[in-house]
Design a protein around this motif. Structure first.
Motif, mmCIF file in Angstrom:
data_model
loop_
_atom_site.group_PDB
_atom_site.id
_atom_site.type_symbol
_atom_site.label_atom_id
_atom_site.label_comp_id
_atom_site.label_asym_id
_atom_site.label_seq_id
_atom_site.Cartn_x
_atom_site.Cartn_y
_atom_site.Cartn_z
ATOM 1 N N LEU A 81 1.135 -1.174 -0.014
ATOM 2 C CA LEU A 81 -0.082 -0.411 0.167
ATOM 3 C C LEU A 81 0.794 1.307 0.275
ATOM 4 C CD1 LEU A 81 -2.380 -0.875 2.754
ATOM 5 C CD2 LEU A 81 -2.672 -1.768 0.466
ATOM 6 N N TYR A 82 2.287 0.643 0.024
ATOM 7 C CA TYR A 82 3.282 2.510 -0.110
ATOM 8 C C TYR A 82 2.538 3.012 -0.980
ATOM 9 C CZ TYR A 82 6.723 5.286 -0.395
ATOM 10 O OH TYR A 82 7.845 6.385 -0.940
ATOM 11 N N ARG A 83 2.213 3.473 -2.354
ATOM 12 C CA ARG A 83 1.387 4.290 -2.759
ATOM 13 C C ARG A 83 0.530 4.410 -3.118
ATOM 14 N NH1 ARG A 83 5.910 5.837 -6.112
ATOM 15 N NH2 ARG A 83 7.394 3.876 -6.306
ATOM 16 N N VAL A 84 -0.838 4.392 -1.620
ATOM 17 C CA VAL A 84 -1.942 4.832 -1.827
ATOM 18 C C VAL A 84 -1.807 5.808 -1.405
ATOM 19 C CG1 VAL A 84 -4.404 4.333 -0.166
ATOM 20 C CG2 VAL A 84 -2.684 2.523 -1.732
ATOM 21 N N ASP A 85 -2.843 7.148 -1.262
ATOM 22 C CA ASP A 85 -2.680 8.345 -0.912
ATOM 23 C C ASP A 85 -3.683 8.340 -0.308
ATOM 24 O OD1 ASP A 85 -0.325 9.525 -2.563
ATOM 25 O OD2 ASP A 85 -1.082 9.488 -4.511
ATOM 26 N N ASP A 86 -5.262 7.546 -0.595
ATOM 27 C CA ASP A 86 -5.744 7.903 -0.037
ATOM 28 C C ASP A 86 -6.484 6.299 0.257
ATOM 29 O OD1 ASP A 86 -8.400 8.417 0.506
ATOM 30 O OD2 ASP A 86 -8.672 10.155 0.103
ATOM 31 N N PRO A 87 -7.490 6.002 1.482
ATOM 32 C CA PRO A 87 -7.596 4.652 2.002
ATOM 33 C C PRO A 87 -8.800 4.568 1.179
ATOM 34 C CG PRO A 87 -7.019 5.614 3.862
ATOM 35 C CD PRO A 87 -6.773 6.662 2.928
ATOM 36 N N TYR A 88 -9.523 5.274 0.418
ATOM 37 C CA TYR A 88 -10.325 4.403 -0.362
ATOM 38 C C TYR A 88 -9.877 4.437 -1.550
ATOM 39 C CZ TYR A 88 -15.129 5.568 -2.853
ATOM 40 O OH TYR A 88 -16.141 5.360 -3.748
ATOM 41 N N GLU A 89 -8.477 4.775 -2.156
ATOM 42 C CA GLU A 89 -8.767 4.039 -3.476
ATOM 43 C C GLU A 89 -9.297 2.374 -3.028
ATOM 44 O OE1 GLU A 89 -4.412 6.044 -4.879
ATOM 45 O OE2 GLU A 89 -4.956 7.346 -3.290
ATOM 46 N N LYS A 113 -1.437 3.069 5.765
ATOM 47 C CA LYS A 113 -1.869 3.293 4.719
ATOM 48 C C LYS A 113 -3.428 2.787 3.796
ATOM 49 C CE LYS A 113 1.805 5.603 2.354
ATOM 50 N NZ LYS A 113 1.845 6.622 1.546
ATOM 51 N N GLY A 114 -3.557 1.815 4.096
ATOM 52 C CA GLY A 114 -4.951 1.419 4.253
ATOM 53 C C GLY A 114 -5.930 1.634 4.991
ATOM 54 N N GLY A 115 -5.956 2.333 6.684
ATOM 55 C CA GLY A 115 -6.594 2.916 7.071
ATOM 56 C C GLY A 115 -8.259 2.077 7.523
ATOM 57 N N ASP A 116 -9.103 2.622 7.243
ATOM 58 C CA ASP A 116 -10.250 1.190 7.670
ATOM 59 C C ASP A 116 -10.959 0.506 6.147
ATOM 60 O OD1 ASP A 116 -10.312 2.558 10.691
ATOM 61 O OD2 ASP A 116 -12.339 3.416 9.343
ATOM 62 N N GLU A 117 -10.178 0.198 5.113
ATOM 63 C CA GLU A 117 -10.350 -0.249 3.938
ATOM 64 C C GLU A 117 -9.600 -1.725 4.063
ATOM 65 O OE1 GLU A 117 -12.706 0.917 2.038
ATOM 66 O OE2 GLU A 117 -12.791 2.642 2.860
ATOM 67 N N ILE A 118 -8.980 -1.965 5.342
ATOM 68 C CA ILE A 118 -8.068 -3.389 5.571
ATOM 69 C C ILE A 118 -8.829 -3.923 6.583
ATOM 70 C CG2 ILE A 118 -6.129 -2.803 3.544
ATOM 71 C CD1 ILE A 118 -4.869 -2.679 6.216
ATOM 72 N N PRO A 119 -8.391 -5.093 6.869
ATOM 73 C CA PRO A 119 -9.140 -5.666 8.302
ATOM 74 C C PRO A 119 -7.776 -5.818 9.466
ATOM 75 C CG PRO A 119 -8.400 -7.368 5.952
ATOM 76 C CD PRO A 119 -8.401 -6.461 6.201
ATOM 77 N N SER A 120 -7.971 -5.723 10.826
ATOM 78 C CA SER A 120 -7.427 -5.638 11.011
ATOM 79 C C SER A 120 -6.246 -6.617 11.724
ATOM 80 C CB SER A 120 -7.811 -6.118 13.003
ATOM 81 O OG SER A 120 -8.565 -7.163 13.415
ATOM 82 N N ALA A 121 -4.877 -7.403 12.077
ATOM 83 C CA ALA A 121 -4.643 -8.066 11.504
ATOM 84 C C ALA A 121 -4.274 -8.827 12.758
ATOM 85 C CB ALA A 121 -2.930 -7.521 11.779
ATOM 86 N N ASP A 122 -3.332 -10.405 12.480
ATOM 87 C CA ASP A 122 -3.859 -11.392 13.608
ATOM 88 C C ASP A 122 -2.457 -11.605 13.169
ATOM 89 O OD1 ASP A 122 -6.285 -12.272 12.777
ATOM 90 O OD2 ASP A 122 -6.051 -12.704 10.884
ATOM 91 N N VAL A 123 -1.272 -11.188 12.894
ATOM 92 C CA VAL A 123 -0.098 -11.117 12.877
ATOM 93 C C VAL A 123 0.672 -9.678 12.739
ATOM 94 C CG1 VAL A 123 2.219 -12.235 12.400
ATOM 95 C CG2 VAL A 123 0.163 -13.259 12.414
ATOM 96 N N ILE A 124 1.339 -9.571 12.960
ATOM 97 C CA ILE A 124 1.881 -7.947 12.886
ATOM 98 C C ILE A 124 3.550 -8.500 12.564
ATOM 99 C CG2 ILE A 124 2.197 -5.750 13.481
ATOM 100 C CD1 ILE A 124 -0.695 -4.868 14.844
#
Length: 158
Positions: A81-89, A113-124
């Motif tokens: 997601l490095y090149r994502v400017d807005d999570p809505y993309e 950069k994913g904001g609320d558009e991606i799920p929470s992590a099981d592993v970080i």
């Protein structure tokens, strides 16, 4: 409750071993990969996918945003997601179609950069460069005590 395992990655072989150990334990869910440019997120991803059985090259999804894989009938999606400017993309590119895949595994580089558009992590996995940039410090945070214990045993021999 979350549990953290810290390890030093002195070289690429250490990264490969770490990826092999984690790939034996995690085949579904969401993995976040955090770290600066050049920290080793994509290198880890390559070894992780190869440990799961991927044959061939692992391309960085920096420009495509996602590289899909099917390995042993398992759906895996590697996002960068490095090149994502807005999570809505991500919504516009159809991320929900990927996320609705049952029993899939999702690797997210640059998850912030994913904001609320991606799920929470099981592993970080947070990979930080040392001051001399020769080694890496990886911190693996998991929600499962059983996974924590297994990683401690297999990565530290304790």
């Amino acid at each position: 409750m979350s549990y953290s395992v810290k390890l030093i990655l002195n070289n690429e072989q250490d990264t490969q071993h770490f990826a092999q150990v984690l790939s034996q334990q995690v085949q579904t869910g969401v993995i976040y990969l955090i770290g600066d440019l050049g920290a080793g997120k994509t290198t880890f991803s390559r070894y992780f996918l190869q440990s799961l059985g991927h044959q061939g090259t692992v391309k960085s999804p920096t420009y495509t945003l996602v590289e899909p894989y099917t390995i042993n009938n398992q759906e895996i999606f590697h996002f960068d997601l490095y090149r994502v400017d807005d999570p809505y993309e991500l919504e516009l590119m159809g991320i929900r179609d990927y996320l609705e895949t049952p029993n899939a595994l999702f690797l997210f580089e640059w998850p912030s950069k994913g904001g609320d558009e991606i799920p929470s992590a099981d592993v970080i996995i947070d990979i930080q460069k040392s001051e001399d940039e020769l080694t890496r410090l990886a911190t693996v945070t998991v929600n499962s005590e059983a996974l924590y214990q297994t990683l401690q045993e297999q990565l530290h021999g304790a």
